[in-house]
Design an enzyme around this catalytic site. Structure first.
Site, PDB file in Angstrom:
ATOM      1  N   GLN A   1      -4.805 -27.167   9.844  1.00 27.26           N
ATOM      2  CA  GLN A   1      -5.837 -26.341   9.186  1.00 27.26           C
ATOM      3  C   GLN A   1      -5.216 -25.292   8.262  1.00 27.26           C
ATOM      4  O   GLN A   1      -5.873 -24.782   7.362  1.00 27.26           O
ATOM      5  CB  GLN A   1      -6.717 -25.640  10.225  1.00 27.26           C
ATOM      6  CG  GLN A   1      -7.651 -26.575  10.994  1.00 27.26           C
ATOM      7  CD  GLN A   1      -8.800 -27.128  10.140  1.00 27.26           C
ATOM      8  OE1 GLN A   1      -9.115 -26.626   9.049  1.00 27.26           O
ATOM      9  NE2 GLN A   1      -9.437 -28.194  10.616  1.00 27.26           N
TER      10      GLN A   1
ATOM     11  N   SER B   1      -2.350 -32.583   6.749  1.00 29.54           N
ATOM     12  CA  SER B   1      -3.305 -33.663   6.507  1.00 29.54           C
ATOM     13  C   SER B   1      -4.049 -33.387   5.192  1.00 29.54           C
ATOM     14  O   SER B   1      -4.704 -32.354   5.059  1.00 29.54           O
ATOM     15  CB  SER B   1      -4.288 -33.712   7.671  1.00 29.54           C
ATOM     16  OG  SER B   1      -5.187 -34.769   7.494  1.00 29.54           O
ATOM     17  N   ALA B   2      -3.932 -34.320   4.234  1.00 34.18           N
ATOM     18  CA  ALA B   2      -4.412 -34.055   2.873  1.00 34.18           C
ATOM     19  C   ALA B   2      -5.918 -33.794   2.786  1.00 34.18           C
ATOM     20  O   ALA B   2      -6.366 -33.026   1.929  1.00 34.18           O
ATOM     21  CB  ALA B   2      -4.045 -35.231   1.967  1.00 34.18           C
ATOM     22  N   HIS B   3      -6.693 -34.432   3.675  1.00 32.72           N
ATOM     23  CA  HIS B   3      -8.154 -34.302   3.502  1.00 32.72           C
ATOM     24  C   HIS B   3      -8.676 -32.918   3.867  1.00 32.72           C
ATOM     25  O   HIS B   3      -9.842 -32.607   3.634  1.00 32.72           O
ATOM     26  CB  HIS B   3      -8.901 -35.413   4.266  1.00 32.72           C
ATOM     27  CG  HIS B   3      -8.934 -35.263   5.762  1.00 32.72           C
ATOM     28  ND1 HIS B   3     -10.053 -34.855   6.432  1.00 32.72           N
ATOM     29  CD2 HIS B   3      -8.005 -35.494   6.715  1.00 32.72           C
ATOM     30  CE1 HIS B   3      -9.816 -34.852   7.741  1.00 32.72           C
ATOM     31  NE2 HIS B   3      -8.579 -35.241   7.931  1.00 32.72           N
TER      32      HIS B   3
ATOM     33  N   CYS C   1     -15.081 -33.423  16.094  1.00 33.87           N
ATOM     34  CA  CYS C   1     -14.867 -34.387  17.176  1.00 33.87           C
ATOM     35  C   CYS C   1     -15.697 -34.050  18.403  1.00 33.87           C
ATOM     36  O   CYS C   1     -15.753 -34.820  19.342  1.00 33.87           O
ATOM     37  CB  CYS C   1     -13.404 -34.416  17.581  1.00 33.87           C
ATOM     38  SG  CYS C   1     -12.305 -33.780  16.346  1.00 33.87           S
TER      39      CYS C   1
ATOM     40  N   THR D   1       4.579 -50.117   5.038  1.00 34.62           N
ATOM     41  CA  THR D   1       4.479 -49.871   3.599  1.00 34.62           C
ATOM     42  C   THR D   1       3.704 -48.580   3.358  1.00 34.62           C
ATOM     43  O   THR D   1       2.662 -48.346   3.963  1.00 34.62           O
ATOM     44  CB  THR D   1       3.783 -51.064   2.899  1.00 34.62           C
ATOM     45  OG1 THR D   1       4.564 -52.227   3.168  1.00 34.62           O
ATOM     46  CG2 THR D   1       3.674 -50.851   1.401  1.00 34.62           C
TER      47      THR D   1
ATOM     48  N   GLY E   1      -2.780 -36.115  10.104  1.00 30.58           N
ATOM     49  CA  GLY E   1      -2.322 -35.108  11.059  1.00 30.58           C
ATOM     50  C   GLY E   1      -2.070 -35.703  12.436  1.00 30.58           C
ATOM     51  O   GLY E   1      -1.056 -35.400  13.082  1.00 30.58           O
TER      52      GLY E   1
END
Ligand code: PLP
Length: 380
Positions: A179, A199-201, A329, A237, A71
């Site tokens: 989110q 964001s995948a996580h 954070c 890559t 993200g």
């Protein structure tokens, strides 16, 4: 020892099915997607399939999806790339954005690239759209960066209403959807947003992999320049297994969305009920207690008069509970939570954010409430 994880807005557990989808690309299929030989070509095909899947789920064209390291990179690229490409002088944002937005804008401001203006909000954290319109009148053709769903209090913003205003005043509209992706439905080709980040996580995918959507008619400049990957929009890559995992996790999230949201909402309602009956004077920050106006996965709990929440979080942790203060954070404390400050949460109020996933149960909520009650009774 029993351990309960209620910090799914910080990150989520990798779904086993996502791991299975990724595994071949961690082992046998290791070709570089830019290589022209067969090893490279098979991996290139897998990446393009993943891109088509993401685009289809979100109602975008595959050429509008660019994979990133997460993200934060997507947001940096959009903000910096849009300002540069469209020579934008003014940004309108809010004080409750994620630091990926706020710190990037602070940097761009200090480097003399833009001026930054903040939209007003009320004490529930809801944006004042009349104020946004006034600012858009004063600064037409600006960049608007407002988040879809807040990571600390869960508030959901009306993306389409902001999109309409941006269209009227010819503003570039970036929406931090980190989110919201995997939780709320999207049909980007029909929505007035020009760029979003994912964001995948945050939806049971792997960490360190994400994407940005950039509307075909609102192209931006790249941030990472290198070997021309991602159609010259992101050199380097590709994180192949990350991209495969992201697409797999996104597909599962939307295939199972209805039942997941139902489950998350029932957990949230149960948590609110139990907290209200067990914890004196408990309140809920922002719109987080609302079923419609906040993400079903986030509940921001306020404990008036308890002061700093560091000891509370420490005690919950040693009792087996992973929860957070404001956001991950904010170093486990609401001291320094710019979101809670911006919505005027009193400084003597301890704040705990719990955030659920499809893997949580009502027993785990009971465990949390019992422990919280015990810690408050023993220490305050
Ligand atoms: N934006 C929001 C609203 C977030 O909650 C997060 C992560 O916590 C990010 C951006 C940053 O995403 P990433 O961790 O993939 O860099």
């Amino acid at each position: 020892m029993k351990r309960v994880y209620l910090d799914n807005a910080a990150t989520t557990a990798l779904d086993k099915r996502v791991f299975e989808a990724m595994e071949p690309y961690l082992t046998g299929q290791y070709g570089n997607p830019s290589s022209i030989h067969a090893n490279g070509r098979e991996v290139r095909t897998a990446i393009e399939k993943a891109r088509r899947k993401v685009a289809e789920i979100l109602g975008a064209a595959p050429s509008e999806i660019f994979f990133t390291s997460g993200g934060t990179e997507a947001i940096n690229t959009v903000l910096r790339g849009a300002l540069e490409k469209h020579s934008i002088q003014h940004v309108i944002t809010s004080p409750i954005e994620h630091h990926a937005v706020l710190h990037t804008l602070e940097y761009l401001k200090s480097a003399g690239h833009t001026q930054v203006h903040f939209v007003n909000l009320n004490d529930q954290g809801q944006f004042d759209l009349n104020h946004l319109e006034e600012m858009l009148k004063t600064y037409p053709r600006s960049l608007v960066s407002l988040m879809h769903a807040n990571n600390e209090i869960g508030n959901i913003m009306d993306m389409d209403a902001v999109g309409d205003l941006c269209a009227t005043y010819h503003a570039f509209f970036h929406c931090d959807t980190v989110q919201a992706i995997g939780h709320l439905p999207f049909n980007l080709s029909q929505q007035g947003v020009h760029a979003i980040a994912g964001s995948a996580h945050k939806f049971h995918g792997p960490k360190g992999t994400g994407f940005m959507y950039v509307d075909a008619d609102h192209a931006i400049s790249p941030l990472l320049i290198g070997g021309g990957q991602e159609r010259n929009m992101r050199g380097g890559t590709e994180n192949v297994y990350g991209i495969i995992g992201l697409a797999s996790a996104l597909e599962l999230a939307y295939d199972e969305r209805e039942q997941t949201i139902k489950h998350l909402l029932s957990l949230k309602k149960y948590a609110i009920k139990r907290l209200k009956s067990e914890i004196e004077n408990v309140v809920f920050n922002g719109m987080s207690a609302s079923a419609d106006a906040s993400l079903s996965k986030i509940l921001s709990i306020g404990l008036p008069g308890l002061g700093e929440n560091e000891m509370l979080l420490f005690n919950l942790d040693i009792n087996g509970l992973s929860v957070s203060g404001g956001s991950a954070c904010a170093s486990g404390s609401n001291i320094g939570s710019h979101v809670l400050d911006a919505i005027n949460v009193p400084s003597d109020m301890a704040t705990i954010r719990i955030s659920f996933s499809k893997f949580n149960t009502t027993d785990e909520i009971d465990f949390f409430v019992q422990n919280l009650k015990m810690i408050i009774n023993d220490n305050y």
